[in-house]
Design a protein around this motif. Structure first.
Motif, PDB file in Angstrom:
ATOM      1  N   THR A 163       0.883  -1.022   0.083  1.00 64.17           N
ATOM      2  CA  THR A 163       0.075   0.170   0.091  1.00 64.17           C
ATOM      3  C   THR A 163       0.762   1.159  -0.028  1.00 64.17           C
ATOM      4  O   THR A 163       0.538   2.301  -0.688  1.00 64.17           O
ATOM      5  CB  THR A 163      -0.787   0.101   1.188  1.00 64.17           C
ATOM      6  OG1 THR A 163      -1.917  -0.966   1.045  1.00 64.17           O
ATOM      7  CG2 THR A 163      -1.604   1.128   1.298  1.00 64.17           C
ATOM      8  N   GLN A 181      -2.257  -2.281  -8.707  1.00 62.98           N
ATOM      9  CA  GLN A 181      -3.177  -1.806  -7.746  1.00 62.98           C
ATOM     10  C   GLN A 181      -3.445  -0.102  -7.895  1.00 62.98           C
ATOM     11  O   GLN A 181      -4.567   0.619  -7.601  1.00 62.98           O
ATOM     12  CB  GLN A 181      -2.942  -2.128  -6.362  1.00 62.98           C
ATOM     13  CG  GLN A 181      -3.619  -1.599  -5.352  1.00 62.98           C
ATOM     14  CD  GLN A 181      -3.945  -2.677  -3.895  1.00 62.98           C
ATOM     15  OE1 GLN A 181      -3.693  -4.007  -4.117  1.00 62.98           O
ATOM     16  NE2 GLN A 181      -3.830  -2.274  -2.778  1.00 62.98           N
ATOM     17  N   GLU A 222      -6.229   1.254 -10.164  1.00 60.92           N
ATOM     18  CA  GLU A 222      -7.243   1.529  -9.524  1.00 60.92           C
ATOM     19  C   GLU A 222      -7.720   2.904  -9.234  1.00 60.92           C
ATOM     20  O   GLU A 222      -8.644   3.402  -9.152  1.00 60.92           O
ATOM     21  CB  GLU A 222      -7.480   0.683  -8.270  1.00 60.92           C
ATOM     22  CG  GLU A 222      -7.250  -0.859  -8.545  1.00 60.92           C
ATOM     23  CD  GLU A 222      -8.235  -1.509  -9.513  1.00 60.92           C
ATOM     24  OE1 GLU A 222      -9.592  -1.356  -9.224  1.00 60.92           O
ATOM     25  OE2 GLU A 222      -8.035  -2.037 -10.227  1.00 60.92           O
ATOM     26  N   VAL A 249      -6.593 -10.002  -7.625  1.00 61.08           N
ATOM     27  CA  VAL A 249      -7.113  -9.799  -6.218  1.00 61.08           C
ATOM     28  C   VAL A 249      -6.675 -11.177  -5.251  1.00 61.08           C
ATOM     29  O   VAL A 249      -7.065 -12.414  -5.765  1.00 61.08           O
ATOM     30  CB  VAL A 249      -8.457  -9.480  -6.012  1.00 61.08           C
ATOM     31  CG1 VAL A 249      -8.863  -9.252  -4.683  1.00 61.08           C
ATOM     32  CG2 VAL A 249      -8.534  -8.248  -6.887  1.00 61.08           C
ATOM     33  N   VAL A 271      -2.896  -8.183  -2.923  1.00 64.34           N
ATOM     34  CA  VAL A 271      -3.526  -7.239  -3.843  1.00 64.34           C
ATOM     35  C   VAL A 271      -4.978  -7.312  -3.381  1.00 64.34           C
ATOM     36  O   VAL A 271      -5.553  -8.269  -3.137  1.00 64.34           O
ATOM     37  CB  VAL A 271      -3.441  -7.691  -5.269  1.00 64.34           C
ATOM     38  CG1 VAL A 271      -4.151  -6.817  -6.217  1.00 64.34           C
ATOM     39  CG2 VAL A 271      -1.954  -7.542  -5.655  1.00 64.34           C
ATOM     40  N   ALA A 327      -7.998  -5.194  -8.254  1.00 65.26           N
ATOM     41  CA  ALA A 327      -7.205  -5.294  -9.684  1.00 65.26           C
ATOM     42  C   ALA A 327      -8.422  -5.255 -10.860  1.00 65.26           C
ATOM     43  O   ALA A 327      -9.793  -5.547 -10.611  1.00 65.26           O
ATOM     44  CB  ALA A 327      -6.490  -6.570  -9.636  1.00 65.26           C
TER      45      ALA A 327
END
Length: 268
Positions: A88, A120, A123, A142, A203, A206
């Protein structure tokens, strides 16, 4: 009835108009091909922005803008390493770069484990990306993590590091990635430990990358990886994807900067 000379004049005029149109169309194509592009190049595990220098130099020499950030906790940002640096964090590194630099129509490139990062990140910034390129990289879904998709050897080492409660994953020698011999010592000297939390985190989103207009997968044929071979085979069957194979070790940006720059401009 028009005279022969008048017909000749008309034909000449029409020919001149057609030639002018062709020249204008050709000029437009050349302008489109040479118009400055923006590239964001994201490195993989243990590396940093330094690994893109050769490619960045080639792109910048042609008038393009290039960003090659080091992710938090590695390379020139290794002093920021903590136990909380994870996937992240690295996604946020890329998203914030787009936000503060007001980036649009970007060619977003992810090498190796950065396939997780750009997947990611898309997104949140997918509408600002014109082309997305996976360079000998993972294309996760994911629920995937680097540990879950890694080749058996690296996976075992990462799992052992997790079991010990380590903070970082130690660098793998450049020789293991088949980096060309003259650059191995340089690559080894530059690589830094990678935050282990970044390879453990899964993840969570996605799919947006598939909606980006131009998509490409580049496979380094000089690096053995069943995972990447399977990914290349899958991408060849996917609509909207271009695939390339480069005779190179895993660090294509180090081994084959000219060819890589050429491909990136082609998919831009």
């Amino acid at each position: 009835m028009p005279s022969a000379s008048l017909k000749t004049t008309r034909r000449a005029a029409l020919g001149a108009l057609a030639a002018a149109g062709a020249l204008a169309a050709g000029a437009a194509r050349v302008e489109a091909q040479t118009a400055p592009k923006t590239f964001v190049l994201v490195h993989g595990t243990w590396h940093g922005g330094w690994c893109w220098r050769r490619v960045a130099d080639r792109l910048q020499s042609k008038g393009h803008k290039v960003y090659a950030p080091s992710l938090t906790g590695v390379a020139d940002r290794s002093h920021l390493l903590t136990k909380d640096v994870n996937l992240t964090t690295h996604v946020t590194d890329v998203v914030n770069l787009f936000k503060w630099e007001d980036l649009k129509d970007v060619v977003l490139v992810g090498h190796s484990s950065a396939g997780f990062v750009i997947t990611q990140a898309a997104e949140q910034i997918g509408t600002q990306v014109a082309s997305i390129v996976y360079l000998d990289a993972f294309v996760p879904q994911v629920g995937d993590s680097l540990i879950s998709l890694a080749n058996p050897g690296p996976r075992k080492a990462l799992e052992e590091a997790v079991a010990r409660g380590d903070l970082v994953a130690k660098p793998v020698p450049a020789a293991a990635f088949n980096v060309n011999e003259k650059d191995r010592a340089w690559v080894d000297a530059k690589c830094t430990p990678h935050p282990l939390a970044a390879v453990v985190e899964k993840v969570t989103a996605a799919g947006s990358h598939e909606r980006i207009a131009r998509k490409a997968y580049i496979r380094a044929s000089g690096f053995k990886s069943p995972v990447f071979d399977e990914t290349l085979a899958r991408m060849k069957t996917m609509p909207g994807w271009k695939t390339y194979e480069v005779a190179s070790g895993h660090d294509v940006m180090v081994d084959q900067p000219d060819r890589l720059a050429e491909i990136l401009l082609e998919v831009a």
